[in-house]
Design a protein around this motif. Structure first.
Motif, mmCIF file in Angstrom:
data_model
loop_
_atom_site.group_PDB
_atom_site.id
_atom_site.type_symbol
_atom_site.label_atom_id
_atom_site.label_comp_id
_atom_site.label_asym_id
_atom_site.label_seq_id
_atom_site.Cartn_x
_atom_site.Cartn_y
_atom_site.Cartn_z
ATOM 1 N N SER A 37 0.839 -1.194 0.000
ATOM 2 C CA SER A 37 0.000 0.000 0.000
ATOM 3 C C SER A 37 0.872 1.240 0.000
ATOM 4 C CB SER A 37 -0.884 0.000 1.261
ATOM 5 O OG SER A 37 -1.753 1.112 1.265
ATOM 6 N N LYS A 38 0.544 2.204 -0.835
ATOM 7 C CA LYS A 38 1.202 3.513 -0.717
ATOM 8 C C LYS A 38 0.288 4.624 -1.201
ATOM 9 C CE LYS A 38 4.127 2.491 -4.734
ATOM 10 N NZ LYS A 38 5.493 2.150 -5.154
ATOM 11 N N ARG A 39 0.415 5.745 -0.500
ATOM 12 C CA ARG A 39 -0.363 6.925 -0.853
ATOM 13 C C ARG A 39 0.529 7.785 -1.736
ATOM 14 N NH1 ARG A 39 -4.617 10.246 1.779
ATOM 15 N NH2 ARG A 39 -4.018 12.439 1.675
ATOM 16 N N ILE A 40 0.024 8.118 -2.919
ATOM 17 C CA ILE A 40 0.823 8.896 -3.871
ATOM 18 C C ILE A 40 -0.063 9.974 -4.504
ATOM 19 C CG2 ILE A 40 2.335 6.951 -4.471
ATOM 20 C CD1 ILE A 40 0.723 6.697 -7.107
ATOM 21 N N ARG A 41 0.592 10.948 -5.093
ATOM 22 C CA ARG A 41 -0.123 11.865 -5.961
ATOM 23 C C ARG A 41 0.256 11.453 -7.378
ATOM 24 N NH1 ARG A 41 -2.954 16.706 -5.500
ATOM 25 N NH2 ARG A 41 -2.659 16.931 -3.265
ATOM 26 N N MET A 42 -0.710 11.061 -8.168
ATOM 27 C CA MET A 42 -0.394 10.593 -9.520
ATOM 28 C C MET A 42 0.085 11.736 -10.386
ATOM 29 S SD MET A 42 -2.878 7.821 -11.250
ATOM 30 C CE MET A 42 -3.308 6.353 -10.351
ATOM 31 N N SER A 43 1.141 11.480 -11.135
ATOM 32 C CA SER A 43 1.595 12.445 -12.138
ATOM 33 C C SER A 43 0.700 12.310 -13.376
ATOM 34 C CB SER A 43 3.041 12.150 -12.520
ATOM 35 O OG SER A 43 3.117 10.886 -13.156
ATOM 36 N N ARG A 44 0.752 13.300 -14.248
ATOM 37 C CA ARG A 44 -0.003 13.197 -15.503
ATOM 38 C C ARG A 44 0.459 11.976 -16.299
ATOM 39 N NH1 ARG A 44 -3.293 16.456 -18.023
ATOM 40 N NH2 ARG A 44 -2.821 18.117 -16.550
ATOM 41 N N GLU A 45 1.765 11.770 -16.306
ATOM 42 C CA GLU A 45 2.327 10.635 -17.039
ATOM 43 C C GLU A 45 1.788 9.297 -16.501
ATOM 44 O OE1 GLU A 45 6.530 10.410 -16.502
ATOM 45 O OE2 GLU A 45 6.839 9.244 -18.342
ATOM 46 N N GLN A 46 1.725 9.183 -15.186
ATOM 47 C CA GLN A 46 1.191 7.948 -14.585
ATOM 48 C C GLN A 46 -0.295 7.774 -14.915
ATOM 49 O OE1 GLN A 46 2.404 8.786 -10.502
ATOM 50 N NE2 GLN A 46 3.533 6.859 -10.431
ATOM 51 N N ALA A 47 -1.074 8.852 -14.757
ATOM 52 C CA ALA A 47 -2.521 8.748 -14.989
ATOM 53 C C ALA A 47 -2.808 8.413 -16.452
ATOM 54 C CB ALA A 47 -3.210 10.049 -14.583
ATOM 55 N N GLU A 48 -2.112 9.076 -17.373
ATOM 56 C CA GLU A 48 -2.334 8.802 -18.803
ATOM 57 C C GLU A 48 -1.856 7.397 -19.167
ATOM 58 O OE1 GLU A 48 -2.227 13.353 -20.563
ATOM 59 O OE2 GLU A 48 -0.503 12.050 -20.948
ATOM 60 N N GLY A 49 -0.745 6.991 -18.587
ATOM 61 C CA GLY A 49 -0.201 5.660 -18.876
ATOM 62 C C GLY A 49 -1.086 4.558 -18.323
#
Ligand code: RTP
Ligand code: MG
Length: 140
Positions: A37-49
């Motif tokens: 488990s980890k709490r992250i803020r998604m980057s645009r690159e991660q969300a689009e990918g």
């Protein structure tokens, strides 16, 4: 039935409302174990990918912006028939169609802001787990 893994995301609408624990409890009560488990803020690159399969869909832009709008909690879940078990407790994509006792019936705000993601096949679970976790971060 074999113990398998699936990938879950507690989405921004849930972290914003401080529902990380409440959602995780529903997953655990359904027989799933959080093994990473980890709490992250998604980057645009991660969300689009991550959502690349939806890139031609009309809601793609809105989905990417939403997933970046607040933190998410990415998790690996383990349990018997984990992919199906998780999909069952999540409920239908559209909360208006979600069955009683499901996470989306209880917490989702709309078809877009629908509280959780869960892999839809064992094959995608493996791909999605590898997208966010290395094997040494998963402790079964
Ligand atoms: P997920 O992938 O998040 O577990 O959800 P799902 O399989 O139930 O839904 P899917 O069809 O894969 O869609 C992915 C996510 O896109 C957003 N969505 N918005 N505005 C809309 O019509 C719409 N349709 C889908 C939702 O956040 C959905 O979970
Ligand atoms: Mg999906």
């Amino acid at each position: 039935m074999a113990v398998t893994r699936t990938f879950s995301i507690i989405k921004p609408d849930a972290t914003k409302r401080n529902l990380t624990g409440a959602v995780t409890k529903m997953l655990e009560d359904a027989g799933l174990r959080v093994v990473a488990s980890k709490r992250i803020r998604m980057s645009r690159e991660q969300a689009e990918g991550f959502y690349a399969v939806h890139k031609e869909r009309p809601f793609f832009g809105e989905l990417v912006e939403f997933m970046m709008s607040d933190p998410v909690v990415v998790q690996v879940l383990e349990g018997e028939d984990a992919v199906k078990r998780n999909r069952d407790v999540m409920g239908a994509t559209n909360p208006a169609e979600a069955a009683d006792g499901t996470i989306r019936k209880e917490y989702a705000l709309s078809i877009g802001e629908n509280t959780v993601h869960g892999s839809d096949s064992e094959e995608n679970a493996k791909i999605e787990i590898e997208f966010f976790f290395s094997e040494d971060e998963i402790v079964g």
